[in-house]
Design an enzyme around this catalytic site. Structure first.
Site, PDB file in Angstrom:
ATOM      1  N   ASP A  39     142.695  80.338  26.145  1.00 30.67           N
ATOM      2  CA  ASP A  39     141.286  80.114  25.828  1.00 30.67           C
ATOM      3  C   ASP A  39     140.461  79.702  27.057  1.00 30.67           C
ATOM      4  OD1 ASP A  39     142.537  77.744  26.137  1.00 30.67           O
ATOM      5  OD2 ASP A  39     141.646  76.767  24.395  1.00 30.67           O
ATOM      6  N   HIS A 243     144.149  95.572  50.767  1.00 27.97           N
ATOM      7  CA  HIS A 243     143.635  94.630  49.769  1.00 27.97           C
ATOM      8  C   HIS A 243     144.562  93.421  49.626  1.00 27.97           C
ATOM      9  CE1 HIS A 243     141.269  98.225  47.926  1.00 27.97           C
ATOM     10  NE2 HIS A 243     140.646  97.686  48.949  1.00 27.97           N
ATOM     11  N   ASP A 260     138.580  88.739  55.719  1.00 27.51           N
ATOM     12  CA  ASP A 260     137.521  89.538  55.097  1.00 27.51           C
ATOM     13  C   ASP A 260     137.052  88.736  53.896  1.00 27.51           C
ATOM     14  OD1 ASP A 260     135.928  91.339  53.711  1.00 27.51           O
ATOM     15  OD2 ASP A 260     137.301  93.036  53.946  1.00 27.51           O
ATOM     16  N   ASP A 271     129.656  90.376  52.794  1.00 32.82           N
ATOM     17  CA  ASP A 271     130.948  91.047  53.018  1.00 32.82           C
ATOM     18  C   ASP A 271     131.167  91.157  54.522  1.00 32.82           C
ATOM     19  OD1 ASP A 271     133.213  92.600  52.927  1.00 32.82           O
ATOM     20  OD2 ASP A 271     132.226  94.390  52.126  1.00 32.82           O
ATOM     21  N   HIS A 350     140.091 104.103  56.151  1.00 30.03           N
ATOM     22  CA  HIS A 350     138.948 103.902  55.247  1.00 30.03           C
ATOM     23  C   HIS A 350     137.673 104.353  55.947  1.00 30.03           C
ATOM     24  CE1 HIS A 350     137.840 100.296  57.537  1.00 30.03           C
ATOM     25  NE2 HIS A 350     139.095  99.916  57.468  1.00 30.03           N
ATOM     26  N   HIS A 354     129.795 100.816  53.398  1.00 28.80           N
ATOM     27  CA  HIS A 354     129.308 101.075  52.034  1.00 28.80           C
ATOM     28  C   HIS A 354     127.992 100.345  51.874  1.00 28.80           C
ATOM     29  CE1 HIS A 354     130.824  96.979  51.275  1.00 28.80           C
ATOM     30  NE2 HIS A 354     131.889  97.347  51.955  1.00 28.80           N
ATOM     31  N   HIS A 361     130.397  96.662  46.778  1.00 32.06           N
ATOM     32  CA  HIS A 361     130.297  98.102  47.005  1.00 32.06           C
ATOM     33  C   HIS A 361     129.125  98.545  46.144  1.00 32.06           C
ATOM     34  CE1 HIS A 361     134.856  98.027  48.021  1.00 32.06           C
ATOM     35  NE2 HIS A 361     134.115  97.581  49.005  1.00 32.06           N
ATOM     36  N   GLU A 384     132.183  98.662  59.249  1.00 36.91           N
ATOM     37  CA  GLU A 384     133.474  97.973  59.264  1.00 36.91           C
ATOM     38  C   GLU A 384     134.639  98.835  59.742  1.00 36.91           C
ATOM     39  OE1 GLU A 384     135.164  97.196  55.330  1.00 36.91           O
ATOM     40  OE2 GLU A 384     133.227  97.700  54.442  1.00 36.91           O
ATOM     41  N   TYR A 388     144.882  99.846  61.997  1.00 35.83           N
ATOM     42  CA  TYR A 388     146.026  99.216  61.330  1.00 35.83           C
ATOM     43  C   TYR A 388     147.284  99.974  61.735  1.00 35.83           C
ATOM     44  CZ  TYR A 388     141.802  98.181  58.737  1.00 35.83           C
ATOM     45  OH  TYR A 388     140.505  97.853  58.426  1.00 35.83           O
ATOM     46  N   ARG A 405     140.077  94.483  61.847  1.00 33.16           N
ATOM     47  CA  ARG A 405     138.829  95.031  61.313  1.00 33.16           C
ATOM     48  C   ARG A 405     137.693  94.117  61.750  1.00 33.16           C
ATOM     49  NH1 ARG A 405     140.332  95.818  56.615  1.00 33.16           N
ATOM     50  NH2 ARG A 405     139.605  94.029  55.402  1.00 33.16           N
ATOM     51  N   GLU A 407     133.723  93.623  60.552  1.00 32.03           N
ATOM     52  CA  GLU A 407     132.768  94.087  59.535  1.00 32.03           C
ATOM     53  C   GLU A 407     131.480  93.284  59.619  1.00 32.03           C
ATOM     54  OE1 GLU A 407     134.098  93.603  55.451  1.00 32.03           O
ATOM     55  OE2 GLU A 407     132.608  95.072  54.775  1.00 32.03           O
TER      56      GLU A 407
HETATM   57  N1  GLY Z   1     135.900  93.468  51.175  1.00 28.30           N
HETATM   58  C1  GLY Z   1     135.721  94.765  50.686  1.00 28.30           C
HETATM   59  C2  GLY Z   1     135.237  95.679  51.723  1.00 28.30           C
HETATM   60  O1  GLY Z   1     135.216  95.329  52.874  1.00 28.30           O
HETATM   61  O2  GLY Z   1     134.777  96.744  51.447  1.00 28.30           O
HETATM   62 MN    MN Z   2     134.973  93.366  53.522  1.00 28.24          MN
HETATM   63 MN    MN Z   3     133.088  96.048  53.053  1.00 26.82          MN
END
Ligand code: GLY
Ligand code: MN
Ligand code: MN
Length: 449
Positions: A39, A243, A260, A271, A350, A354, A361, A384, A388, A405, A407
């Site tokens: 609950d 992720h 991140d 982000d 990637h 975005h 996103h 970003e 890797y 990375r 970003e």
């Molecule tokens: N943290 C998600 C991205 O960088 O798109």
């Molecule tokens: Mn990110």
């Molecule tokens: Mn991002």
């Protein structure tokens, strides 16, 4: 904290109603409450479309927009005031609050939906809603329409078309207003402060979650209730897991750590990613790869301007990263052939970014027809690039297990762009300098205590 004014929500509703036109009706349910276990509820987060049009923060609500309706175009169904329940769960706006504080033309108890909705739908030709997004609500909607259809022989006219609301609404959400930009900037600033704190706290012997705790501390101190997504704090080869969420591994001397993470303010997301050495000094290999990603980031950001298209920053990152990998011998061949073949995808899998807004996103098309969308003032995107090299990659050992990375968040302006996260260092010398200063402060404090 910046806020979206009531008048702006009203403007957004008017703009959507102008698109829907007479004969249309739009229905937007609030996000449901989700259980975490047994609950215990998940922290409540409003649905982004509902939030965008209403600013109404409660669950169990439905916004109805009926362009041209003489007795009110904006109706809000919501929970009734209930002093007994409010003692347990907190204050509700009730129908009075919906009118006085949230600009509804009329408001009804959510429990009256089945009685009232068929009457509102009757005679409307087109129903707009987020198809597929709220299955339970969709079933209710089809039931109401069926009820009207059953009365067709008595002259009732059921809606004839069900249409996706997203295409109309999501294009507006892509262009951020001045107030939205202020909120995104506030979220970015708080997020940068959190990353800086984590960098300054970092040292071998801690674990990933110690850095996550520094981020969370900053977010909450700054008034953000939630992170915009599950923070990634990934040390060493964990950074090669896109992720990664476990955030419990040790921070080892000689490894990099990738963070991140971003906070959410008034439902607007941040982000941001930075990658830095656990011990404050990049090794030569780490630095070589890092400088490729940094150059890709800088080159891509230079491509963000009105009149450039959505894919230009991505293409710039692919070129710079492919050049860099070729120079290090991690790719072999002719530069243009490698770019054409997408060879860098093995280590950069990637896209360069975005849209960013109420959703991390964020909504909005990236292509118009068969063309990449042109960038326009008011759009906000992330840039970003990353590299890797998994631990099992067939490359010389010295490169294996490195994940990097960088970003940033970028606002398209009339003359070019503004980097909303420019306050957070990303050059090697800056990062090493600030980490060394933090280490000195720690050691001095230790020596004098
Ligand atoms: N943290 C998600 C991205 O960088 O798109
Ligand atoms: Mn990110
Ligand atoms: Mn991002």
């Amino acid at each position: 904290m910046p806020r979206i004014h009531k008048a702006e929500f009203a403007r957004r509703r008017r703009a959507l109603m102008a698109e829907i036109g007479h004969g249309g009706i739009a229905l937007l349910p609030a996000a449901p409450v989700c259980l975490r276990n047994r609950d215990i509820e998940q922290p409540y987060r409003q649905d982004s479309d509902f939030q965008y049009l209403t600013g109404f923060p409660e669950p169990e609500a439905l916004a109805v927009l009926i362009p041209g309706r003489a007795h009110g175009e904006y109706l809000l169904f919501c929970r009734e005031r209930d002093l007994e329940m409010e003692r347990w769960e907190g204050r509700r706006a009730g129908q009075e609050g919906a009118l006085a504080d949230y600009g509804a033309d009329d408001a009804f108890p959510i429990g009256d939906l089945d009685d009232i909705l068929p009457g509102l739908l009757e005679g409307r030709e087109r129903v707009y809603y987020a198809m597929g997004a709220h299955p339970e609500f969709e079933r209710q909607l089809l039931n109401w329409i069926e009820l009207i259809r059953a009365k067709a022989d008595q002259g009732a006219s059921p809606p004839r078309e069900l249409l996706a609301l997203d295409t109309l609404l999501h294009d507006s959400r892509l262009y951020k207003s001045a107030a939205e930009v202020r909120l995104l900037k506030a979220a970015a600033e708080l997020t940068c402060a959190a990353h800086l704190r984590a960098m300054q706290a970092c040292r071998p012997g801690l674990r990933e979650y110690h850095l996550e705790a520094e981020l969370d501390y900053c977010f909450r101190q700054g008034g953000a209730r939630l992170a915009a997504y599950g923070s990634i704090v990934a040390a060493g080869a964990n950074a090669c897991v896109m992720h990664y969420q476990a955030n419990n591994a040790p921070l080892r001397d000689g490894d990099l750590v990738l963070i991140d993470a971003g906070c959410e303010l008034e439902c607007y997301a941040s982000d941001v990613t930075r990658t830095f050495p656990v011990n404050g000094r990049f090794s030569p290999e780490q630095r070589q790869l890092y400088d490729i990603v940094l150059a890709a980031s800088q080159t891509a950001i230079a491509c963000v301007a009105p009149g450039r298209h959505w894919n230009e920053p991505h293409e710039a990152t692919v070129r710079v990263i492919t050049e860099g990998l070729l120079a290090l011998g991690l790719l072999q061949g002719q530069l243009d052939d490698l770019i054409e073949a997408g060879a860098c995808r093995e280590f950069y899998m990637h896209r360069a970014g975005h849209w960013l807004g109420l959703d991390v996103h964020d909504v909005g098309e990236y292509r118009i027809g068969d063309q990449w969308r042109m960038l326009e003032p008011g759009m906000v995107l992330t840039v970003e690039p990353g590299l890797y090299i998994p631990p099992d990659a067939e490359v010389p050992r010295k490169w294996r297990g490195l994940g990097i990375r960088i970003e940033d968040e970028v606002l398209v302006t009339r003359s070019g762009c503004e980097v909303l996260t420019a306050g957070l260092p990303k050059a090697v010398a800056e990062i090493e300098g600030l980490m060394a200063a933090a280490r000195d402060r720690r050691e001095n404090a230790h020596a004098t205590s």
